[in-house]
Scaffold this motif. Structure first.
Motif, mmCIF file in Angstrom:
data_model
loop_
_atom_site.group_PDB
_atom_site.id
_atom_site.type_symbol
_atom_site.label_atom_id
_atom_site.label_comp_id
_atom_site.label_asym_id
_atom_site.label_seq_id
_atom_site.Cartn_x
_atom_site.Cartn_y
_atom_site.Cartn_z
ATOM 1 N N ALA A 159 5.411 5.547 -5.196
ATOM 2 C CA ALA A 159 5.942 5.791 -4.050
ATOM 3 C C ALA A 159 5.910 4.256 -3.094
ATOM 4 C CB ALA A 159 6.541 6.927 -3.080
ATOM 5 N N GLU A 160 4.719 4.817 -2.950
ATOM 6 C CA GLU A 160 3.615 3.653 -1.647
ATOM 7 C C GLU A 160 3.854 1.975 -2.601
ATOM 8 O OE1 GLU A 160 -0.480 3.223 -0.173
ATOM 9 O OE2 GLU A 160 -0.200 4.767 -1.314
ATOM 10 N N SER B 49 5.685 1.092 -4.789
ATOM 11 C CA SER B 49 7.191 0.789 -4.758
ATOM 12 C C SER B 49 7.234 -0.110 -3.969
ATOM 13 C CB SER B 49 7.575 1.835 -5.392
ATOM 14 O OG SER B 49 8.176 1.989 -6.707
ATOM 15 N N GLU B 50 7.361 0.249 -2.702
ATOM 16 C CA GLU B 50 7.430 0.025 -1.895
ATOM 17 C C GLU B 50 6.738 -1.409 -1.127
ATOM 18 O OE1 GLU B 50 9.707 0.013 2.111
ATOM 19 O OE2 GLU B 50 9.285 1.449 0.401
ATOM 20 N N VAL B 51 5.516 -1.668 -1.716
ATOM 21 C CA VAL B 51 4.799 -2.870 -1.854
ATOM 22 C C VAL B 51 5.565 -3.728 -2.278
ATOM 23 C CG1 VAL B 51 2.503 -3.639 -2.733
ATOM 24 C CG2 VAL B 51 2.713 -1.804 -1.030
ATOM 25 N N ARG C 154 8.447 -4.208 -3.394
ATOM 26 C CA ARG C 154 9.372 -4.250 -2.399
ATOM 27 C C ARG C 154 9.784 -5.460 -1.582
ATOM 28 N NH1 ARG C 154 13.187 -3.138 1.200
ATOM 29 N NH2 ARG C 154 11.732 -1.424 2.361
ATOM 30 N N VAL C 155 8.093 -4.741 -0.891
ATOM 31 C CA VAL C 155 8.528 -5.934 0.371
ATOM 32 C C VAL C 155 7.286 -7.291 0.422
ATOM 33 C CG1 VAL C 155 6.804 -5.580 3.095
ATOM 34 C CG2 VAL C 155 8.304 -3.682 1.835
ATOM 35 N N GLN D 165 12.159 -7.920 -4.981
ATOM 36 C CA GLN D 165 12.147 -6.966 -4.326
ATOM 37 C C GLN D 165 12.854 -6.904 -4.971
ATOM 38 O OE1 GLN D 165 13.701 -9.508 -1.353
ATOM 39 N NE2 GLN D 165 11.650 -10.696 -0.889
ATOM 40 N N LEU E 242 13.813 -0.225 -6.872
ATOM 41 C CA LEU E 242 14.547 0.653 -6.877
ATOM 42 C C LEU E 242 15.504 1.653 -7.802
ATOM 43 C CD1 LEU E 242 17.426 -2.235 -5.036
ATOM 44 C CD2 LEU E 242 15.431 -1.028 -3.884
ATOM 45 N N LEU F 219 12.479 4.434 -7.188
ATOM 46 C CA LEU F 219 13.011 4.794 -6.450
ATOM 47 C C LEU F 219 13.777 5.683 -6.285
ATOM 48 C CD1 LEU F 219 11.540 1.927 -3.432
ATOM 49 C CD2 LEU F 219 10.318 3.727 -3.813
ATOM 50 N N SER F 220 14.832 5.230 -6.549
ATOM 51 C CA SER F 220 16.347 6.795 -6.765
ATOM 52 C C SER F 220 15.972 7.841 -7.288
ATOM 53 C CB SER F 220 17.597 5.451 -6.743
ATOM 54 O OG SER F 220 17.671 5.136 -8.231
ATOM 55 N N ARG G 136 14.160 10.226 -5.249
ATOM 56 C CA ARG G 136 14.537 10.703 -4.511
ATOM 57 C C ARG G 136 15.782 11.105 -4.897
ATOM 58 N NH1 ARG G 136 16.248 6.571 -2.088
ATOM 59 N NH2 ARG G 136 18.223 6.198 -3.526
#
Length: 676
Positions: free
Chosen positions: A642-643, A645-647, A649-650, A658, A662, A665-666, A669
């Motif tokens: 998750a961490e 993936s966020e890097v 994405r951002v 970006q 996704l 991440l989906s 979740r």
């Protein structure tokens, strides 16, 4: 003997022609030898190292000589979950050593999965028992396996091609009506999907039966009306206009189907009624009916009327204001207001202004734009002409995927006919508006969905995004104001201009309609159009007919490699831009309970990793690391995934990087147990 050197010398000595020259050589030789690459570089005055960099950047170019035959097995999600991997294993075991056998990220025939491509011709709905037959099938003489622009080759239309230049729209309409052919008409939906499941044989059978029965009937080939699950599809149009649709019209069934039609014994197919009855077909209204090779047929059905009215008003700003009031947003995935691009380009400094139609559509699982171009090329051309008029553009580039041969052929045919009829070129319909249209072909590359990367490709460079600002409307192609619109976006423009902003704004909670490609574990796969606030349940069950084997749905992949996996509990959420379930680019793959979500996510991440242009570190390195984490035999560290993936994405430079994480991440979740 192939004269590829003459083909290269025919290009102007400018770098922008680098991709077309590479296509020309590969068309002649089936690959691009080092010597040929050197001659291309010399002729176009491009350093050899840079020409090599471009040739190796695009996945469709071959720099190694292939075997006697080239066999590619689609391993995209739609084909993968419907038996594509079994086909690959069987082909690995039986293919001759002189056959080049490769996996293919997507053949873009998702609605007839699984698909194998042999020497450029796609074969769909295959089982392992079909492998020997497919390998022994000689290439269709009318198909060009390594073709470039306009090279697909099946005869398209029977309409006359006699144009009228310099007249009014009334003159054009009168001439078009004089070319009408009343009487019995047999319409065959001949799209990429149906060609993969025997439509060429159906066409031959129709001709044979019409001759045998001594019928006075026309046979017209059109694009697919979206009923890919029922392909081949034949529509019988009686002299009084009554239409009868014949689904599953394979060549062996044609005599019996025509007998039943003649005796009025045809039973309606309930699946057809369910499939069409739950749609809102506006953009696709003419697909499957209009002859894509006959501009007169398009004009008789209202083609170019909106353009004529707009030119008669002599007010390009009125077109922009109407589209702005309608709230039309781009359909390429970002949903940016289309009219704002036109305003920006018109007010920008510098000339000329360019309009680029992005018809690359390189996302696995997405095939709607190809259906639109194959089915109604004149609607796209009219939309592009209106956008050019509104934005002040004097040149339109139609950038079409390098393997979308039928789309390119039909668009090239439409452009040439429109030029003959005075609808492209100087002083269109005796107005002050002049614009030319040119078709260019891509060579693969998911990153071409990013508008600045596409401009780099047109300039003859590697497809790599540019930093923004400046934005393309200020400084785009060759530093000039440039508008880039998606195919589906432009399809809506003539309808909005003709019917008014209020009409469009009243649909789909103000968002109009949206086209989707349905594939995977669904009974009725195809291309559909619904109001934007439809739900996945509407699409998968009411229109798509649910899972054919009676199994439950585990989820739906929405949006291709940049999308998410939606769980069933969200199937009743409206599909709205910015909503809980975003419609994305318009690809939906139904995933039943037998499918591994981890395998789906891994497939998407692997594609994003290989398709990264490499310009920015977060995308280039981050997607590869995420894929490696999934491949690890050690327990997955969900917080670490998750961490990272966020890097990605951002911090990635463009929207494709970006969106790359996704899917994982989906899955974290909604399906955490499947990633343990």
């Amino acid at each position: 003997m192939s004269d590829w050197r003459a083909a290269v010398r025919a290009f102007p000595r400018e770098r922008t022609w680098l991709l077309p020259a590479l296509h020309a050589v590969q068309h002649e030789l089936r690959w691009i030898p080092t010597g040929a690459l050197g001659e291309i570089a010399s002729h176009l005055r491009v350093p050899l190292s840079e020409a090599y960099g471009v040739a190796t950047h695009y996945p469709e170019f071959r720099l190694a000589e292939p075997g006697r035959r080239i066999v590619r097995v689609c391993t995209g999600v739609s084909c993968r979950i419907r038996g594509g991997l079994d086909l690959k294993k069987t082909l690995d075991a039986v293919a001759d050593p002189d056959v080049t056998l490769e996996p293919n990220d997507c053949a873009f025939h998702c609605s007839v999965a699984p698909v194998v491509e042999v020497d450029g011709a796609c074969h769909g709905r295959l089982g392992v028992g079909d492998v020997e037959r497919v390998l022994n099938t000689p290439p269709h003489p009318a198909l060009s396996p390594f073709g470039g622009e306009g090279s697909f080759g099946l005869p398209l239309a029977s309409g006359e091609r006699v144009g009228v230049r310099g007249g009014s729209y009334t003159d054009l309409l009168r001439h078009a009506e004089s070319l009408a052919h009343p009487g019995l008409t047999l319409i065959l939906a001949l799209g990429s999907c149906s060609l993969a499941v025997g439509a060429a044989d159906t066409l031959a059978a129709l001709h044979e039966e019409v001759v045998r029965r001594s019928w006075s009937a026309r046979i017209v080939t059109v694009g697919c009306g979206g009923l890919c699950w029922a392909a081949p599809v034949v529509t019988i149009v009686a002299p009084d206009g009554e239409r009868r649709l014949l689904p599953h019209a394979t060549a062996d069934r044609i005599p019996a189907l025509l007998d039943a039609a003649a005796a009025d014994r045809l039973e309606p197919n309930p699946g057809v009624g369910d499939f069409l009855g739950h749609q809102r077909r506006e953009l696709t209204a003419r697909c499957g009916l209009v002859d894509p090779g006959d501009i007169a047929d398009a004009i008789r059905r209202g083609g170019y009327a909106a353009l004529a009215d707009a030119l008669a008003s002599r007010d390009p700003l009125a077109v922009t204001e109407t589209v702005k009031a309608a709230g039309l947003r781009g359909r390429g995935g970002a949903y940016f207001a289309a009219a704002l691009k036109w305003e920006g380009a018109r007010s920008a400094r510098g000339t000329p202004t360019y309009l680029i139609v992005n018809a690359e559509e390189g996302e696995p699982g997405i095939f709607k734009d190809r259906h639109l171009m194959e089915g109604d090329p004149h609607r796209l051309l009219e939309g592009a002409l209106l956008a050019a008029y509104a934005s002040g553009a004097t040149r339109i580039y139609l950038y079409i995927h390098g393997e979308a041969h039928l789309s390119a052929q039909r668009m090239a045919h439409a452009v040439e006919d429109a030029r003959r009829w005075g609808l492209v070129g100087d002083r269109i319909l005796a107005s002050d508006f002049s614009v030319d249209v040119e078709i260019r072909r891509g060579a693969g590359g998911f990153v071409l969905g990013e508008e600045t990367a596409l401009m780099e490709s047109l300039e003859g460079r590697r497809a790599m995004p540019r930093p923004k600002p400046p934005f393309p409307t200020e400084s785009g192609l060759w530093g000039k104001p440039t508008v880039i619109n998606n195919v589906e976006t432009l399809f809506a423009v003539p309808l909005i201009v003709a019917r008014g902003a209020e009409w469009w704004a009243a649909l789909g909670r103000g968002h109009g309609t949206k086209c989707f490609g349905l594939s995977g574990h669904v009974a009725r796969a195809g291309m559909v159009e619904v109001e934007m606030d439809a739900t996945l349940r509407d699409l998968l069950e009411r229109i798509g007919g649910g899972v054919p084997a009676g199994r439950g749905l585990k989820g739906a992949l929405l949006g291709g490699p940049s999308g998410i996996i939606v769980p069933p509990r969200d199937f009743d959420e409206p599909l709205l831009p910015g909503g809980r379930v975003n419609p994305g680019t318009g690809g939906i793959v139904a995933i039943d309970e037998t499918v591994s979500v981890r395998d789906v996510v891994r497939t998407l991440l692997d594609f994003n990793t290989r398709e990264s242009c490499g310009k920015c570190t977060p995308c280039r390195e981050g997607t590869a690391r995420l894929r490696d984490m999934l491949d690890s035999e050690a327990p997955l560290d969900h917080p670490a995934i998750a961490e990272l993936s966020e890097v990605v994405r951002v911090a990635s430079l463009c929207g494709l990087g970006q969106a790359a994480p996704l899917s994982i991440l989906s899955a974290l979740r909604e399906f955490p147990a499947e990633l343990r």
